[in-house]
Design a protein around this motif. Sequence first.
Motif, PDB file in Angstrom:
ATOM      1  N   MET A   1       0.669  -1.322  -0.135  1.00 13.13           N
ATOM      2  CA  MET A   1      -0.328  -0.046  -0.170  1.00 13.13           C
ATOM      3  C   MET A   1       0.473   0.839   0.010  1.00 13.13           C
ATOM      4  N   GLY A   2       0.595   2.182  -0.883  1.00 13.33           N
ATOM      5  CA  GLY A   2       1.530   3.508  -1.009  1.00 13.33           C
ATOM      6  C   GLY A   2       0.715   4.866  -0.047  1.00 13.33           C
ATOM      7  N   ILE A   3       0.511   5.621  -0.652  1.00  9.74           N
ATOM      8  CA  ILE A   3       1.366   6.720   0.325  1.00  9.74           C
ATOM      9  C   ILE A   3      -0.309   7.153  -0.525  1.00  9.74           C
ATOM     10  N   ASP A   4      -1.132   6.871  -1.311  1.00  7.08           N
ATOM     11  CA  ASP A   4      -1.976   6.618  -2.309  1.00  7.08           C
ATOM     12  C   ASP A   4      -2.854   5.909  -1.611  1.00  7.08           C
ATOM     13  N   GLY A   5      -2.879   5.108  -1.070  1.00  6.33           N
ATOM     14  CA  GLY A   5      -3.892   4.577  -0.453  1.00  6.33           C
ATOM     15  C   GLY A   5      -4.193   4.698   0.388  1.00  6.33           C
ATOM     16  N   LEU A   6      -3.179   4.875   2.024  1.00  8.27           N
ATOM     17  CA  LEU A   6      -3.113   5.360   2.987  1.00  8.27           C
ATOM     18  C   LEU A   6      -3.836   6.705   3.256  1.00  8.27           C
ATOM     19  N   LEU A   7      -3.193   7.626   1.594  1.00  2.07           N
ATOM     20  CA  LEU A   7      -4.385   9.576   2.052  1.00  2.07           C
ATOM     21  C   LEU A   7      -5.580   8.999   1.891  1.00  2.07           C
ATOM     22  N   ALA A  61      -8.004  19.160   2.679  1.00  2.84           N
ATOM     23  CA  ALA A  61      -7.572  19.996   1.929  1.00  2.84           C
ATOM     24  C   ALA A  61      -6.181  19.672   2.192  1.00  2.84           C
ATOM     25  N   LEU A  62      -5.019  20.117   3.191  1.00  3.40           N
ATOM     26  CA  LEU A  62      -4.246  20.431   2.970  1.00  3.40           C
ATOM     27  C   LEU A  62      -3.488  18.910   2.316  1.00  3.40           C
ATOM     28  N   LEU A  63      -3.654  17.787   2.961  1.00  4.72           N
ATOM     29  CA  LEU A  63      -3.805  16.682   2.923  1.00  4.72           C
ATOM     30  C   LEU A  63      -3.860  16.275   0.866  1.00  4.72           C
ATOM     31  N   LEU A  64      -4.129  16.833   0.352  1.00  3.14           N
ATOM     32  CA  LEU A  64      -4.336  16.871  -1.009  1.00  3.14           C
ATOM     33  C   LEU A  64      -3.593  17.581  -1.547  1.00  3.14           C
ATOM     34  N   ILE A  66      -0.966  18.394  -0.466  1.00  2.00           N
ATOM     35  CA  ILE A  66       0.996  17.853  -0.025  1.00  2.00           C
ATOM     36  C   ILE A  66       0.993  16.774  -1.031  1.00  2.00           C
ATOM     37  N   THR A  67       0.244  15.847  -0.796  1.00  2.63           N
ATOM     38  CA  THR A  67       0.385  14.622  -2.040  1.00  2.63           C
ATOM     39  C   THR A  67       0.304  14.628  -3.674  1.00  2.63           C
ATOM     40  N   GLY A  68       0.008  15.797  -4.109  1.00  2.00           N
ATOM     41  CA  GLY A  68       0.296  16.462  -5.850  1.00  2.00           C
ATOM     42  C   GLY A  68      -1.736  15.896  -6.398  1.00  2.00           C
ATOM     43  N   HIS A  69      -2.662  15.801  -5.439  1.00  2.00           N
ATOM     44  CA  HIS A  69      -3.645  15.771  -6.069  1.00  2.00           C
ATOM     45  C   HIS A  69      -4.160  17.290  -5.978  1.00  2.00           C
ATOM     46  N   TRP A  70      -3.876  17.676  -7.563  1.00  2.00           N
ATOM     47  CA  TRP A  70      -4.470  18.707  -7.387  1.00  2.00           C
ATOM     48  C   TRP A  70      -6.071  19.111  -8.386  1.00  2.00           C
ATOM     49  N   ILE A  71      -6.412  18.320  -8.858  1.00  2.00           N
ATOM     50  CA  ILE A  71      -7.449  18.079  -9.444  1.00  2.00           C
ATOM     51  C   ILE A  71      -8.855  18.322  -7.829  1.00  2.00           C
ATOM     52  N   LEU A  72      -8.200  17.069  -6.757  1.00  2.00           N
ATOM     53  CA  LEU A  72      -9.119  16.950  -5.835  1.00  2.00           C
ATOM     54  C   LEU A  72      -8.838  17.730  -5.102  1.00  2.00           C
ATOM     55  N   PHE A  73      -7.527  18.351  -4.866  1.00  2.00           N
ATOM     56  CA  PHE A  73      -7.086  19.583  -4.106  1.00  2.00           C
ATOM     57  C   PHE A  73      -8.340  21.269  -4.298  1.00  2.00           C
ATOM     58  N   TRP A 133     -11.116   6.364  -5.785  1.00  3.07           N
ATOM     59  CA  TRP A 133     -10.280   6.032  -5.819  1.00  3.07           C
ATOM     60  C   TRP A 133      -9.258   5.796  -4.614  1.00  3.07           C
ATOM     61  N   MET A 134      -9.778   5.242  -2.990  1.00 12.66           N
ATOM     62  CA  MET A 134      -8.872   4.941  -1.914  1.00 12.66           C
ATOM     63  C   MET A 134      -9.468   2.994  -2.867  1.00 12.66           C
ATOM     64  N   ILE A 135     -10.397   2.851  -3.585  1.00 13.88           N
ATOM     65  CA  ILE A 135     -10.303   1.338  -3.788  1.00 13.88           C
ATOM     66  C   ILE A 135      -9.522   1.316  -5.644  1.00 13.88           C
ATOM     67  N   TYR A 136      -9.517   2.393  -5.821  1.00 17.13           N
ATOM     68  CA  TYR A 136      -8.766   2.451  -7.158  1.00 17.13           C
ATOM     69  C   TYR A 136      -7.331   2.033  -7.339  1.00 17.13           C
ATOM     70  N   SER A 137      -6.485   3.038  -5.875  1.00 15.26           N
ATOM     71  CA  SER A 137      -5.431   3.411  -5.393  1.00 15.26           C
ATOM     72  C   SER A 137      -4.783   1.271  -4.624  1.00 15.26           C
ATOM     73  N   LEU A 138      -5.882   0.874  -4.201  1.00 20.65           N
ATOM     74  CA  LEU A 138      -5.492   0.031  -2.976  1.00 20.65           C
ATOM     75  C   LEU A 138      -5.151  -1.357  -4.570  1.00 20.65           C
ATOM     76  N   ILE A 139      -6.465  -1.473  -5.455  1.00 22.05           N
ATOM     77  CA  ILE A 139      -6.312  -2.474  -6.594  1.00 22.05           C
ATOM     78  C   ILE A 139      -4.955  -1.863  -7.001  1.00 22.05           C
ATOM     79  N   LYS A 140      -4.351  -0.629  -7.760  1.00 24.71           N
ATOM     80  CA  LYS A 140      -3.413  -0.361  -8.268  1.00 24.71           C
ATOM     81  C   LYS A 140      -2.097  -0.770  -7.570  1.00 24.71           C
ATOM     82  N   GLY A 141      -2.168  -0.471  -6.246  1.00 26.26           N
ATOM     83  CA  GLY A 141      -0.895  -1.101  -5.743  1.00 26.26           C
ATOM     84  C   GLY A 141      -0.077   0.100  -5.225  1.00 26.26           C
ATOM     85  N   TYR A 142       0.046   1.513  -5.207  1.00 24.16           N
ATOM     86  CA  TYR A 142       0.587   2.783  -5.607  1.00 24.16           C
ATOM     87  C   TYR A 142      -0.265   3.647  -4.185  1.00 24.16           C
TER      88      TYR A 142
END
Length: 142
Positions: A1-7, A61-64, A66-73, A133-142
Amino acid sequence: MGIDGLLFILSVIGEGGLLFLVVFFVITLSDLECDYLNATTCCSRLNKFVLPEIVVQSALALLLLITGHWILFLMYAPCTAWIVYLFVTKPSGNIGFYDPAEIHNRHQLKAYMRDNMIKMGVHLIFFFIFLYWMIYSLIKGY
């Protein structure tokens, strides 16, 4: 599980909490509207949770950001900015964000109900976006 999954796990948990809080606000305000509660009790219950709501939403909002999810932010930031703006611009003589002396004046109760219903819709939409996005990032594994 990567940083996106945790986020997105944290985002789903945070949005679930915010959604629960907004539902609590709507129920409490509707109890005031139906005269099941008095204004002092209602406002004291609601004012306890205004600052935690702002902190959780700002942290998400700050986590979005920091992690570079600009569109979601950029989609999440206007609601966060609006809540922070309302909190900062409250009159200085009020007890809290919800003031028992003024809640029945100038249709403030209707405005609070409307604002909380809009927040409920926004949080519901973002809950499902973050869940996807949580399900997508956990399936992709990053």
